[in-house]
Write an enzyme that holds these catalytic residues in place. Structure first.
Site, PDB file in Angstrom:
ATOM      1  CE  LYS A  22      -1.989   1.635   3.973  1.00 28.73           C
ATOM      2  NZ  LYS A  22      -1.693   3.025   4.235  1.00 28.73           N
ATOM      3  CG  ASN A  23       2.189   2.835   3.571  1.00 31.92           C
ATOM      4  OD1 ASN A  23       1.047   3.227   3.309  1.00 31.92           O
ATOM      5  ND2 ASN A  23       2.583   2.547   4.806  1.00 31.92           N
ATOM      6  CB  CYS A 117      -4.937   5.906  10.456  1.00 34.47           C
ATOM      7  SG  CYS A 117      -5.493   4.475   9.549  1.00 34.47           S
ATOM      8  NE  ARG A 122      -0.510   9.905  10.366  1.00 36.65           N
ATOM      9  CZ  ARG A 122      -0.837   8.873   9.603  1.00 36.65           C
ATOM     10  NH1 ARG A 122      -2.087   8.489   9.498  1.00 36.65           N
ATOM     11  NH2 ARG A 122       0.086   8.217   8.922  1.00 36.65           N
ATOM     12  CG  ASP A 305       2.006   1.058   9.415  1.00 39.17           C
ATOM     13  OD1 ASP A 305       1.799   1.912  10.284  1.00 39.17           O
ATOM     14  OD2 ASP A 305       2.209   1.343   8.219  1.00 39.17           O
ATOM     15  NE  ARG A 397      -7.607   4.581   4.943  1.00 38.27           N
ATOM     16  CZ  ARG A 397      -6.781   5.082   5.853  1.00 38.27           C
ATOM     17  NH1 ARG A 397      -7.175   5.233   7.089  1.00 38.27           N
ATOM     18  NH2 ARG A 397      -5.560   5.443   5.523  1.00 38.27           N
TER      19      ARG A 397
HETATM   20  C1  UD1 Z   1       3.974   6.506   6.745  1.00 40.21           C
HETATM   21  C2  UD1 Z   1       2.940   5.441   6.481  1.00 40.21           C
HETATM   22  C3  UD1 Z   1       2.329   4.935   7.780  1.00 40.21           C
HETATM   23  C4  UD1 Z   1       3.416   4.532   8.779  1.00 40.21           C
HETATM   24  C5  UD1 Z   1       4.460   5.615   8.924  1.00 40.21           C
HETATM   25  C6  UD1 Z   1       5.653   5.188   9.772  1.00 40.21           C
HETATM   26  C7  UD1 Z   1       2.098   6.133   4.315  1.00 40.21           C
HETATM   27  C8  UD1 Z   1       0.968   6.661   3.523  1.00 40.21           C
HETATM   28  N1  UD1 Z   1       1.903   6.004   5.618  1.00 40.21           N
HETATM   29  O1  UD1 Z   1       3.259   7.603   7.339  1.00 40.21           O
HETATM   30  O2  UD1 Z   1       1.535   3.796   7.464  1.00 40.21           O
HETATM   31  O3  UD1 Z   1       2.827   4.300  10.049  1.00 40.21           O
HETATM   32  O4  UD1 Z   1       4.970   6.004   7.628  1.00 40.21           O
HETATM   33  O5  UD1 Z   1       6.248   4.064   9.221  1.00 40.21           O
HETATM   34  O6  UD1 Z   1       3.133   5.773   3.771  1.00 40.21           O
HETATM   35  N2  UD1 Z   1       6.786  13.530  11.714  1.00 40.21           N
HETATM   36  C9  UD1 Z   1       7.040  14.833  12.084  1.00 40.21           C
HETATM   37  N3  UD1 Z   1       7.049  15.765  11.089  1.00 40.21           N
HETATM   38  C10 UD1 Z   1       6.844  15.472   9.784  1.00 40.21           C
HETATM   39  C11 UD1 Z   1       6.570  14.146   9.422  1.00 40.21           C
HETATM   40  C12 UD1 Z   1       6.562  13.181  10.412  1.00 40.21           C
HETATM   41  O7  UD1 Z   1       7.251  15.140  13.257  1.00 40.21           O
HETATM   42  O8  UD1 Z   1       6.858  16.377   8.935  1.00 40.21           O
HETATM   43  C13 UD1 Z   1       6.771  12.483  12.756  1.00 40.21           C
HETATM   44  C14 UD1 Z   1       5.398  11.840  12.917  1.00 40.21           C
HETATM   45  O9  UD1 Z   1       4.618  12.556  13.851  1.00 40.21           O
HETATM   46  C15 UD1 Z   1       5.753  10.450  13.407  1.00 40.21           C
HETATM   47  C16 UD1 Z   1       7.098  10.161  12.727  1.00 40.21           C
HETATM   48  O10 UD1 Z   1       7.611  11.417  12.313  1.00 40.21           O
HETATM   49  O11 UD1 Z   1       5.953  10.464  14.804  1.00 40.21           O
HETATM   50  C17 UD1 Z   1       7.023   9.239  11.519  1.00 40.21           C
HETATM   51  O12 UD1 Z   1       6.107   9.769  10.583  1.00 40.21           O
HETATM   52  P1  UD1 Z   1       6.235   9.468   9.019  1.00 40.21           P
HETATM   53  O13 UD1 Z   1       7.309   8.461   8.785  1.00 40.21           O
HETATM   54  O14 UD1 Z   1       6.327  10.772   8.315  1.00 40.21           O
HETATM   55  O15 UD1 Z   1       4.835   8.812   8.713  1.00 40.21           O
HETATM   56  P2  UD1 Z   1       3.963   9.020   7.433  1.00 40.21           P
HETATM   57  O16 UD1 Z   1       4.835   9.205   6.235  1.00 40.21           O
HETATM   58  O17 UD1 Z   1       2.879   9.989   7.670  1.00 40.21           O
END
Ligand code: UD1
Length: 426
Positions: A22-23, A117, A122, A305, A397
């Site tokens: 998915k991701n 989710c 986030r 996840d 999803r």
């Molecule tokens: C992606 C995945 C999600 C998975 C996550 C971590 C997708 C669509 N989703 O989410 O399934 O759980 O990776 O493996 O691919 N953070 C910040 N600032 C930012 C971005 C992130 O502080 O600008 C923090 C977040 O709050 C979190 C951590 O970094 O604590 C990891 O987030 P991130 O790896 O960015 O997750 P997603 O890409 O949203």
């Protein structure tokens, strides 16, 4: 609304084929917009998040054709806008990749703040920091992010947190930037490598994906390419845990065993027998699992996840397990529902203390997010009696044909009263 009716307590047996990740699909699909001409994407999972994404592209004038249930042709040449439809963008987290992709391709993009989710705060500050470092003007106006640039220029970007989304978004934005962009403290997830492989097949120059330093040398243009998405490690992990927890014997096919190392290691520690054979893993749950401690960390650590399904698996272990969630602060919402089924779990902040119980009992429960749904599904398959699992739209999803796949393994599971939440053109 649809429900899954699960009559648990039956061991799962047989073979199951895992779909595309998915991701990975959710990062590669927006990248198609950067090429001239069509791309062919294979092993795309037929799941709601992907179908919402495809509808976003269609709304923007992109030609999307489904060649078969898991193969798409996407031709962006007819795309007529860089404004992303707000209602659909808000439904999925990965709509944020349109920021990087369209900023790079069109020099301007407008996209609503993303959904996804409900698993805690986030933020996307690291995405924005990266785009600004490349020279973009980024503003939030009326709930939408507007990014623009006459020209992007390569630079060094150090991520303050390891973020999958920010790493991928900055790669996308940097593909056409002048000079070289270096991302430090980059995410190392296999889907980052998958995205880089696809972009390179289109003519990009991305090196170092899979390590924490990624370099992107700007190019003038990309062309369409054919690419097969890597297998979904979380779908595989869900089947592995369900097989082991029901004391079944299941062979999981079409996977990359290396990507599952953190899951395999923990399940083996809990006493599960796992045999590796090429692109297959055979999982045999001969006895009640032993308690193990789990801490989620970015790849190659135990994936966040898979934490919720693992909590369900450990709920019937012998002894006390401690699960620490270091990535998302709000990722224990499934525990309240699991308690209805007889688990003994105490949540303290980002830690769950699981006192294993001998058996679970079926109950009406509700999935509040995608992986919470997977956890409740596993619990329902373990539990004695009937579990009525609502909130199935969350599960759909990210899982393709989930009820049918478990049914093929001998699970007593039926889906009732389906009403689509999104009009999906396939
Ligand atoms: C992606 C995945 C999600 C998975 C996550 C971590 C997708 C669509 N989703 O989410 O399934 O759980 O990776 O493996 O691919 N953070 C910040 N600032 C930012 C971005 C992130 O502080 O600008 C923090 C977040 O709050 C979190 C951590 O970094 O604590 C990891 O987030 P991130 O790896 O960015 O997750 P997603 O890409 O949203």
């Amino acid at each position: 609304m649809s429900k899954l009716i699960i009559r648990g307590g039956k061991p799962l047996f047989g073979n199951v084929r895992v779909g595309g990740r998915k991701n990975s699909a959710l990062a590669v699909i927006p990248a198609t917009l950067m090429g001239d001409g069509p791309s062919i994407l294979e092993n795309i999972p037929d799941i709601a998040d992907v179908n919402i994404y495809l509808n976003i592209l269609r709304d923007m004038g992109v030609k999307v054709d489904r060649l078969d249930s898991n193969t798409l042709s996407i031709n962006p040449d007819s795309m007529h806008t860089e404004v992303v439809p707000e209602d659909r963008a808000k439904k999925i987290r990965a709509s944020y990749y349109l920021l990087g992709a369209l900023l790079a391709k069109k020099g301007r993009v407008e996209v609503a703040l993303p959904g996804g989710c409900d698993i805690g705060l986030r933020p996307i500050d690291q995405h924005i920091k990266g785009l600004k470092a490349l020279g973009a003007k980024v503003e939030v106006e009326h709930g939408a992010i507007v990014a623009s640039a006459d020209k992007l220029i390569g630079t060094n970007i150090y991520l303050d947190v390891v973020s999958v989304g920010a790493t991928a978004n900055i790669i996308l934005a940097a593909v056409f930037a002048e000079g070289t962009t270096v991302i430090e403290n980059a995410a190392k997830e296999p889907h980052i490598v998958d995205l880089a492989n696809y972009l390179n097949a289109m003519g990009a120059r991305v090196v170092g994906a899979g390590t924490d330093v990624i370099k992107i040398k700007g190019v003038e243009e990309l062309h369409g390419a054919t690419h097969a998405i890597i297998p979904d490690e979380i779908e595989a992990a869900t089947f592995m845990m369900a097989a082991a927890a029901t004391r079944g014997d299941v062979t999981i096919e079409n996977i990359i065993p290396k990507h599952l190392d953190p899951i395999t290691a923990k399940l083996r520690e809990a006493g599960v027998e796992i045999e590796e054979n090429g692109d297959k893993l055979r999982v045999i749950g001969k006895r009640r699992p032993s308690a193990v401690n789990v801490k989620t960390i970015p790849y190659p650590g135990f994936p966040t996840d898979a934490q919720q399904p693992m909590t369900a698996f450990l709920s019937i272990s012998q002894g006390t397990s401690i699960v620490s969630e270091t990535v998302w602060e709000g990722r224990f919402k499934h525990v309240d529902e699991l308690q209805r089924m007889g688990t003994k779990i105490k949540v303290e902040g980002r830690t769950a203390i699981i006192e294993g119980v001998g058996e679970l009992t079926g109950a009406p429960v509700r999935a509040t997010d995608l992986r919470a749904g997977a956890a409740l599904l596993i619990a329902g398959l373990i539990a004695k009696g009937e579990t009525e699992l609502s909130g199935v739209e969350h599960i759909e999803r990210g899982y393709e044909n989930v009820a049918a796949k478990f049914k093929d393994l001998g699970g007593d599971i039926t889906k009732e009263t389906v009403v689509e939440t999104e009009e999906v053109a396939k």
